[in-house]
Design a protein around this motif. Structure first.
Motif, mmCIF file in Angstrom:
data_model
loop_
_atom_site.group_PDB
_atom_site.id
_atom_site.type_symbol
_atom_site.label_atom_id
_atom_site.label_comp_id
_atom_site.label_asym_id
_atom_site.label_seq_id
_atom_site.Cartn_x
_atom_site.Cartn_y
_atom_site.Cartn_z
ATOM 1 N N ALA A 1 -6.323 -14.989 10.260
ATOM 2 C CA ALA A 1 -7.733 -14.816 10.621
ATOM 3 C C ALA A 1 -8.178 -13.372 10.416
ATOM 4 C CB ALA A 1 -7.949 -15.240 12.071
ATOM 5 N N MET A 2 -7.335 -12.423 10.766
ATOM 6 C CA MET A 2 -7.661 -11.016 10.554
ATOM 7 C C MET A 2 -7.864 -10.713 9.070
ATOM 8 S SD MET A 2 -5.068 -8.921 13.053
ATOM 9 C CE MET A 2 -5.503 -8.514 14.748
ATOM 10 N N ALA A 3 -6.934 -11.173 8.255
ATOM 11 C CA ALA A 3 -7.025 -10.909 6.818
ATOM 12 C C ALA A 3 -8.303 -11.500 6.230
ATOM 13 C CB ALA A 3 -5.799 -11.479 6.112
ATOM 14 N N ALA A 4 -8.692 -12.686 6.707
ATOM 15 C CA ALA A 4 -9.914 -13.312 6.205
ATOM 16 C C ALA A 4 -11.146 -12.495 6.578
ATOM 17 C CB ALA A 4 -10.021 -14.733 6.741
ATOM 18 N N VAL A 5 -11.201 -12.027 7.814
ATOM 19 C CA VAL A 5 -12.344 -11.223 8.260
ATOM 20 C C VAL A 5 -12.426 -9.913 7.480
ATOM 21 C CG1 VAL A 5 -13.257 -9.871 10.194
ATOM 22 C CG2 VAL A 5 -12.448 -12.206 10.576
ATOM 23 N N MET A 6 -11.277 -9.272 7.268
ATOM 24 C CA MET A 6 -11.257 -7.950 6.662
ATOM 25 C C MET A 6 -11.288 -7.979 5.140
ATOM 26 S SD MET A 6 -11.288 -5.940 9.275
ATOM 27 C CE MET A 6 -10.900 -4.373 8.514
ATOM 28 N N ALA A 7 -11.283 -9.175 4.564
ATOM 29 C CA ALA A 7 -11.265 -9.285 3.107
ATOM 30 C C ALA A 7 -12.517 -8.724 2.451
ATOM 31 C CB ALA A 7 -11.074 -10.752 2.704
ATOM 32 N N ASP A 8 -13.594 -8.521 3.240
ATOM 33 C CA ASP A 8 -14.822 -7.980 2.662
ATOM 34 C C ASP A 8 -14.763 -6.470 2.459
ATOM 35 O OD1 ASP A 8 -14.980 -7.026 5.250
ATOM 36 O OD2 ASP A 8 -16.766 -8.162 5.814
ATOM 37 N N GLY A 9 -13.669 -5.850 2.858
ATOM 38 C CA GLY A 9 -13.506 -4.421 2.632
ATOM 39 C C GLY A 9 -14.224 -3.517 3.615
ATOM 40 N N LEU B 1 -3.195 -4.787 7.588
ATOM 41 C CA LEU B 1 -4.193 -3.842 8.079
ATOM 42 C C LEU B 1 -3.550 -2.495 8.413
ATOM 43 C CD1 LEU B 1 -6.312 -6.078 10.487
ATOM 44 C CD2 LEU B 1 -6.422 -5.865 7.987
ATOM 45 N N ARG B 2 -4.284 -1.453 8.110
ATOM 46 C CA ARG B 2 -3.892 -0.101 8.485
ATOM 47 C C ARG B 2 -4.983 0.496 9.364
ATOM 48 N NH1 ARG B 2 -1.451 2.488 2.850
ATOM 49 N NH2 ARG B 2 -0.405 0.578 2.117
ATOM 50 N N LEU B 3 -4.624 1.598 10.003
ATOM 51 C CA LEU B 3 -5.549 2.273 10.907
ATOM 52 C C LEU B 3 -5.983 3.604 10.324
ATOM 53 C CD1 LEU B 3 -3.344 1.361 13.905
ATOM 54 C CD2 LEU B 3 -5.794 0.889 13.946
ATOM 55 N N ILE B 4 -7.269 3.897 10.467
ATOM 56 C CA ILE B 4 -7.828 5.163 10.021
ATOM 57 C C ILE B 4 -8.343 5.903 11.251
ATOM 58 C CG2 ILE B 4 -9.507 6.304 8.548
ATOM 59 C CD1 ILE B 4 -7.445 4.698 7.008
ATOM 60 N N PRO B 5 -7.712 7.030 11.634
ATOM 61 C CA PRO B 5 -8.174 7.768 12.821
ATOM 62 C C PRO B 5 -9.614 8.263 12.642
ATOM 63 C CG PRO B 5 -5.974 8.469 12.187
ATOM 64 C CD PRO B 5 -6.490 7.618 11.062
ATOM 65 N N ASN B 6 -10.350 8.249 13.756
ATOM 66 C CA ASN B 6 -11.746 8.702 13.748
ATOM 67 C C ASN B 6 -11.918 10.156 14.159
ATOM 68 O OD1 ASN B 6 -12.962 6.205 12.961
ATOM 69 N ND2 ASN B 6 -12.602 5.426 15.032
ATOM 70 N N GLY B 7 -10.822 10.803 14.567
ATOM 71 C CA GLY B 7 -10.903 12.190 14.971
ATOM 72 C C GLY B 7 -11.117 12.389 16.458
ATOM 73 N N ASP B 8 -11.315 11.291 17.192
ATOM 74 C CA ASP B 8 -11.522 11.393 18.638
ATOM 75 C C ASP B 8 -10.459 10.634 19.420
ATOM 76 O OD1 ASP B 8 -12.175 8.793 18.028
ATOM 77 O OD2 ASP B 8 -14.203 8.857 18.869
ATOM 78 N N GLY B 9 -9.352 10.300 18.763
ATOM 79 C CA GLY B 9 -8.282 9.541 19.391
ATOM 80 C C GLY B 9 -8.356 8.047 19.150
ATOM 81 N N SER B 10 -9.527 7.572 18.672
ATOM 82 C CA SER B 10 -9.658 6.152 18.347
ATOM 83 C C SER B 10 -9.375 5.962 16.854
ATOM 84 C CB SER B 10 -11.059 5.653 18.684
ATOM 85 O OG SER B 10 -12.025 6.274 17.842
ATOM 86 N N ALA B 11 -9.318 4.705 16.434
ATOM 87 C CA ALA B 11 -9.046 4.414 15.028
ATOM 88 C C ALA B 11 -9.720 3.116 14.639
ATOM 89 C CB ALA B 11 -7.540 4.329 14.783
#
Length: 345
Positions: free
Chosen positions: A111-119, A165-175
């Motif tokens: 389900a995650m992969a399907a949602v995130m397939a839009d980039g 899925l990978r995580l991209i940090p936002n600079g405030d501790g979240s990603a």
């Protein structure tokens, strides 16, 4: 045959040999996102993002890994059954789950992969909300804190790696999450676990089965199965029976004495993988290093954890467990890029 003998000093020297970029073989915990892993890499002379990926790895915690290692890591970490997971790490949700925990992870990952397939880049909340339309209700228990039913948090984290899925940090501790495509063939589960245990022993040894269980959040039964995949030899360290891989015993015996001052960031592999009792023999001092939340950094003197530190702006406040020699104070000042304040413990 009597167990090989290793002194605590030899073990510490062997552990300091782990101050090399190759520690990415086991990943570097990054909590909050974008903070501790980068500090640990800089300490080891590493830099740059080429070939690296931040993912939910061991225990579902965020770890920085080599991207090339992710398929094998995903295979190794996939639980065989719900009783593989330690409740202290993952909560009671899986104990009451009807059906295979592996199947539940697969369902959420698909389900995650399907949602995130839009980039599109999504926050955790945005992705979680998107999953409510497709994930089975049994995997979406009611959450009083959020006042909504959503995918169990531990299940969410466990599924994100096999979802690609990978995580991209936002600079405030979240990603935020991003899709990077399918991981490719994940390979043999037993082979992946055997290699992961070998790497753990290389950087955590000497250790024992409980150390492996704590690192991966495994139940005792699962830890026994994983440990059985490893080649180990017993060693005696100050009367405690611990274990090393046979190939690491000579290295531990011949490691040069640890000499130097390092400021280890919170969650540094030396702190997270090593036997805590060996690193910090005093129970009160251990509580200062490993706290329920917001661990400080650790002062490492000649291979021994000798205090804690925190940074505020350009000032580093060091709280040693005992007194510091003049030599250690000079080395400490040289090891930081700002003002150093030595506080009393």
């Amino acid at each position: 045959m009597a167990d090989a003998q290793l002194s605590t000093a030899a073990v510490r020297a062997h552990r300091v040999c782990g101050l090399v970029p190759d520690v990415l073989e086991v990943g570097i915990q990054d909590t909050p996102a974008g903070t501790s892993a980068r500090q640990a890499l800089r300490l080891r002379g590493g830099s740059g993002d080429a070939g690296l990926a931040l993912v939910h790895g061991a225990r579902g915690a965020m770890h920085l890994h080599r991207a090339a290692d992710l398929p094998a890591l995903a295979a190794a970490l996939r639980p065989s059954e719900e009783t593989d997971l330690r409740k202290q790490s993952f909560g009671p949700f899986f104990a009451g789950l009807s059906g295979s925990v592996g199947a539940a992870i697969d369902e959420v990952a698909t389900a995650m992969a399907a949602v995130m397939a839009d980039g599109v880049r999504r926050s955790k909340g945005e992705l979680s909300t998107s999953l409510r339309a497709t994930v089975d209700a049994r995997l979406r228990p009611w959450c009083d804190r959020c006042a909504v039913d959503h995918v169990n948090d531990a299940l969410f984290r466990l599924a994100s790696l096999p979802a690609g899925l990978r995580l991209i940090p936002n600079g405030d501790g979240s990603a935020d999450f991003v899709a990077t495509g399918a991981l490719g063939p994940v390979g043999d589960v037993s082979a992946g676990r055997r290699e992961l245990v070998r790497r753990f022993l290389r950087y955590a040894g000497p250790t024992n089965r409980d150390g492996l269980a704590g690192w991966l959040g495994l139940s005792p039964a699962a830890a026994r199965r994983w440990w059985a995949l490893a080649d180990v030899v017993p060693v005696s360290v100050d009367g405690r029976r611990l274990f090393l891989h046979p190939d690491d015993l000579a290295a531990a015996r011949s490691a040069p004495p640890a000499d130097g001052v390092w400021l280890l960031p919170p969650n540094d592999p030396i702190l997270e993988l090593g036997d805590r009792e060996l690193l910090v023999p005093d129970a009160t001092d251990r509580k200062r290093v490993w706290r329920p939340t917001a661990n400080p950094g650790a002062l490492l003197l000649d291979g021994a954890v000798a205090g804690t530190w925190r940074r505020r702006a350009d000032t580093v406040t060091v709280t040693p467990f005992g007194s510091l020699s003049a030599t250690h104070r000079r080395r400490l000042a040289a090891a930081t890029d700002g003002e150093v304040v030595v506080a009393e413990s």
